[in-house]
Design a protein around this motif. Structure first.
Motif, PDB file in Angstrom:
ATOM      1  N   MET A   1       0.828  -1.207   0.000  1.00 21.42           N
ATOM      2  CA  MET A   1       0.000   0.000   0.000  1.00 21.42           C
ATOM      3  C   MET A   1       0.865   1.260   0.000  1.00 21.42           C
ATOM      4  O   MET A   1       0.567   2.238  -0.684  1.00 21.42           O
ATOM      5  CB  MET A   1      -0.911  -0.023   1.229  1.00 21.42           C
ATOM      6  CG  MET A   1      -2.010   1.000   1.188  1.00 21.42           C
ATOM      7  SD  MET A   1      -3.172   0.670  -0.152  1.00 21.42           S
ATOM      8  CE  MET A   1      -4.189   2.126  -0.094  1.00 21.42           C
ATOM      9  N   MET A   2       1.958   1.249   0.755  1.00 16.25           N
ATOM     10  CA  MET A   2       2.846   2.416   0.790  1.00 16.25           C
ATOM     11  C   MET A   2       3.520   2.625  -0.560  1.00 16.25           C
ATOM     12  O   MET A   2       3.731   3.761  -0.995  1.00 16.25           O
ATOM     13  CB  MET A   2       3.888   2.256   1.888  1.00 16.25           C
ATOM     14  CG  MET A   2       3.335   2.391   3.291  1.00 16.25           C
ATOM     15  SD  MET A   2       4.626   2.175   4.543  1.00 16.25           S
ATOM     16  CE  MET A   2       5.660   3.611   4.205  1.00 16.25           C
ATOM     17  N   PHE A   4       2.231   1.830  -3.481  1.00 18.11           N
ATOM     18  CA  PHE A   4       1.184   2.352  -4.358  1.00 18.11           C
ATOM     19  C   PHE A   4       0.942   3.832  -4.099  1.00 18.11           C
ATOM     20  O   PHE A   4       0.941   4.650  -5.021  1.00 18.11           O
ATOM     21  CB  PHE A   4      -0.094   1.539  -4.137  1.00 18.11           C
ATOM     22  CG  PHE A   4      -1.311   2.107  -4.819  1.00 18.11           C
ATOM     23  CD1 PHE A   4      -1.466   2.022  -6.187  1.00 18.11           C
ATOM     24  CD2 PHE A   4      -2.311   2.722  -4.081  1.00 18.11           C
ATOM     25  CE1 PHE A   4      -2.586   2.536  -6.821  1.00 18.11           C
ATOM     26  CE2 PHE A   4      -3.434   3.246  -4.700  1.00 18.11           C
ATOM     27  CZ  PHE A   4      -3.572   3.153  -6.070  1.00 18.11           C
ATOM     28  N   THR A   5       0.726   4.196  -2.842  1.00 15.63           N
ATOM     29  CA  THR A   5       0.411   5.591  -2.540  1.00 15.63           C
ATOM     30  C   THR A   5       1.611   6.502  -2.782  1.00 15.63           C
ATOM     31  O   THR A   5       1.444   7.649  -3.200  1.00 15.63           O
ATOM     32  CB  THR A   5      -0.068   5.737  -1.088  1.00 15.63           C
ATOM     33  OG1 THR A   5       0.915   5.190  -0.190  1.00 15.63           O
ATOM     34  CG2 THR A   5      -1.379   5.003  -0.871  1.00 15.63           C
ATOM     35  N   VAL A   8       1.679   7.116  -6.601  1.00 18.18           N
ATOM     36  CA  VAL A   8       0.554   7.947  -7.034  1.00 18.18           C
ATOM     37  C   VAL A   8       0.686   9.365  -6.489  1.00 18.18           C
ATOM     38  O   VAL A   8       0.379  10.345  -7.177  1.00 18.18           O
ATOM     39  CB  VAL A   8      -0.779   7.312  -6.601  1.00 18.18           C
ATOM     40  CG1 VAL A   8      -1.944   8.269  -6.846  1.00 18.18           C
ATOM     41  CG2 VAL A   8      -1.009   6.007  -7.351  1.00 18.18           C
ATOM     42  N   ASP A   9       1.151   9.493  -5.247  1.00 23.38           N
ATOM     43  CA  ASP A   9       1.283  10.820  -4.633  1.00 23.38           C
ATOM     44  C   ASP A   9       2.234  11.698  -5.439  1.00 23.38           C
ATOM     45  O   ASP A   9       2.029  12.903  -5.574  1.00 23.38           O
ATOM     46  CB  ASP A   9       1.784  10.681  -3.201  1.00 23.38           C
ATOM     47  CG  ASP A   9       1.380  11.856  -2.325  1.00 23.38           C
ATOM     48  OD1 ASP A   9       0.759  12.803  -2.840  1.00 23.38           O
ATOM     49  OD2 ASP A   9       1.667  11.822  -1.115  1.00 23.38           O
ATOM     50  N   THR A  27      -6.794   3.207 -11.949  1.00 22.39           N
ATOM     51  CA  THR A  27      -6.474   1.985 -11.227  1.00 22.39           C
ATOM     52  C   THR A  27      -7.257   0.838 -11.853  1.00 22.39           C
ATOM     53  O   THR A  27      -8.451   0.973 -12.120  1.00 22.39           O
ATOM     54  CB  THR A  27      -6.828   2.118  -9.735  1.00 22.39           C
ATOM     55  OG1 THR A  27      -8.179   2.603  -9.612  1.00 22.39           O
ATOM     56  CG2 THR A  27      -5.895   3.100  -9.045  1.00 22.39           C
ATOM     57  N   CYS A  37      -6.018  -4.903  -0.745  1.00 18.84           N
ATOM     58  CA  CYS A  37      -4.602  -4.561  -0.640  1.00 18.84           C
ATOM     59  C   CYS A  37      -3.925  -5.501   0.354  1.00 18.84           C
ATOM     60  O   CYS A  37      -4.587  -6.233   1.097  1.00 18.84           O
ATOM     61  CB  CYS A  37      -4.418  -3.102  -0.229  1.00 18.84           C
ATOM     62  SG  CYS A  37      -4.682  -2.762   1.522  1.00 18.84           S
ATOM     63  N   ILE A  43      -9.647  -1.437  -1.650  1.00 16.80           N
ATOM     64  CA  ILE A  43      -9.553  -0.121  -2.274  1.00 16.80           C
ATOM     65  C   ILE A  43     -10.300  -0.183  -3.606  1.00 16.80           C
ATOM     66  O   ILE A  43     -10.343  -1.233  -4.266  1.00 16.80           O
ATOM     67  CB  ILE A  43      -8.091   0.326  -2.491  1.00 16.80           C
ATOM     68  CG1 ILE A  43      -7.343  -0.669  -3.380  1.00 16.80           C
ATOM     69  CG2 ILE A  43      -7.374   0.494  -1.175  1.00 16.80           C
ATOM     70  CD1 ILE A  43      -5.949  -0.209  -3.756  1.00 16.80           C
ATOM     71  N   CYS A  63       1.388  -3.190  -9.317  1.00 20.19           N
ATOM     72  CA  CYS A  63       1.671  -2.977  -7.895  1.00 20.19           C
ATOM     73  C   CYS A  63       1.525  -4.288  -7.144  1.00 20.19           C
ATOM     74  O   CYS A  63       0.434  -4.867  -7.085  1.00 20.19           O
ATOM     75  CB  CYS A  63       0.723  -1.926  -7.316  1.00 20.19           C
ATOM     76  SG  CYS A  63       1.074  -1.540  -5.589  1.00 20.19           S
TER      77      CYS A  63
END
Length: 304
Positions: A1-2, A4-5, A8-9, A27, A37, A43, A63
């Motif tokens: 998850m980290m 992925f974010t 994207v961030d 996505t 996830c 999600i 991912c």
């Protein structure tokens, strides 16, 4: 998850820094509107693989994660092979590059992935060139090994697309505390490293405390009991820049915070950050971040 974010961030923040959006993203899930996830919660995804068209895309990232099931998927492989034929950039986050390798799309390419999956990659895909680096960009293949490297990988990708000024802006927004050499480095502060020479930290503290009315280099030298040449050497050794350039970056990043976090006028912010006029701030801001202060405000308002 980290992972992925983080990836994207970086893209979303790049859009925030531009007068027009630089990226859009979708996505994609396997066969439902949600994906579980690896932290154990669902999600939402915007599309499913079945029938998905890649014609409007430039990049596709797979991912993975520590708890993600490692099962070959024919629908996914077909999508990736179609994307490869169209010349898209293909990437893997965490152990995502394992799926690219299983699809036969990493043969002859260098890639990286999470250390837990390295043995599997070496055993099942002998024509792939495994790397122990945090992230790898090899032609139109990109990959990273974990969460922090996902951000750095995406910053390096954005740098290739839009240059170092955009990346510096993203780093400033996300306050990255570990930036790869490929992506640049955050601004050094007096508290960044306790091992910095005391005189150098005194100079940094003086600069941080005198933003509205910047001190001259000779004034700084007199305050700390050093010569101008000694200060220049300290900045060259510990900050890889000149005192004047560092001071300007310190002031311009302060101006950026005020632009995005307050509704003060650009003229007031220019004065608060030691710029003689609004046009002077605007020129320096555009040189550093690639857009004007007004455009930065407009981008902020669009995201609000």
């Amino acid at each position: 998850m980290m992972a992925f974010t983080g990836a994207v961030d970086a893209l979303v923040t790049a859009n925030l820094l531009s007068s027009t959006p630089l990226y859009r993203f979708e996505t994609i899930g396997i066969d439902s509107s949600t994906v579980r996830c690896d932290l154990g919660f669902d999600i939402s995804v915007s599309s499913q693989i079945r029938g998905f068209q890649v014609d409007d895309l430039d990049m596709i990232f797979i991912c993975g994660g520590y708890r993600s099931p490692l099962k070959p998927n024919d629908q996914l492989f077909d999508l990736l092979r179609t994307a490869d034929k169209k010349g898209l950039v293909l990437g893997g986050l965490w152990n995502g590059s394992l799926f690219l390798a299983w699809a036969g799309l990493m043969d002859g390419y260098e890639c990286t992935l999470h250390p837990e999956n390295r043995a599997c990659l070496e055993e099942t895909c002998p024509r792939v060139i495994p790397s122990t680096q945090a992230f790898v960009i090899d032609r139109n293949r990109v990959s990273c090994a974990g969460a922090s490297s996902a951000l750095n990988m995406m910053l390096a990708t954005i740098k290739k697309h839009y240059g170092k000024n955009v990346v510096r802006g993203i780093e400033e927004v996300l306050t990255c505390d570990k930036i790869s050499e490929e992506s640049g480095r955050p601004i050094l502060t007096a508290t960044s490293d306790p091992m910095l020479p005391e005189k150098f930290k005194e100079v940094l503290q003086l600069m941080e405390s005198n933003i509205e009315e910047p001190l001259g280099i000779d004034e700084l030298a007199n305050f700390v009991g050093l010569s101008r040449r000694q200060i220049e050497r300290l900045f060259h050794r510990y900050a890889d820049t000149t005192p004047s350039k560092y001071y300007l970056e310190l002031r311009i990043t302060r101006a950026r915070r005020l632009l995005l976090q307050t509704n003060e006028s650009v003229t007031s912010i220019a004065a608060a950050c030691g710029f003689l006029t609004q046009p002077h701030l605007s020129r320096c801001y555009r040189d550093y971040f690639g857009i004007s202060p007004t455009e930065a405000r407009q981008a902020r308002d669009r995201e609000a």
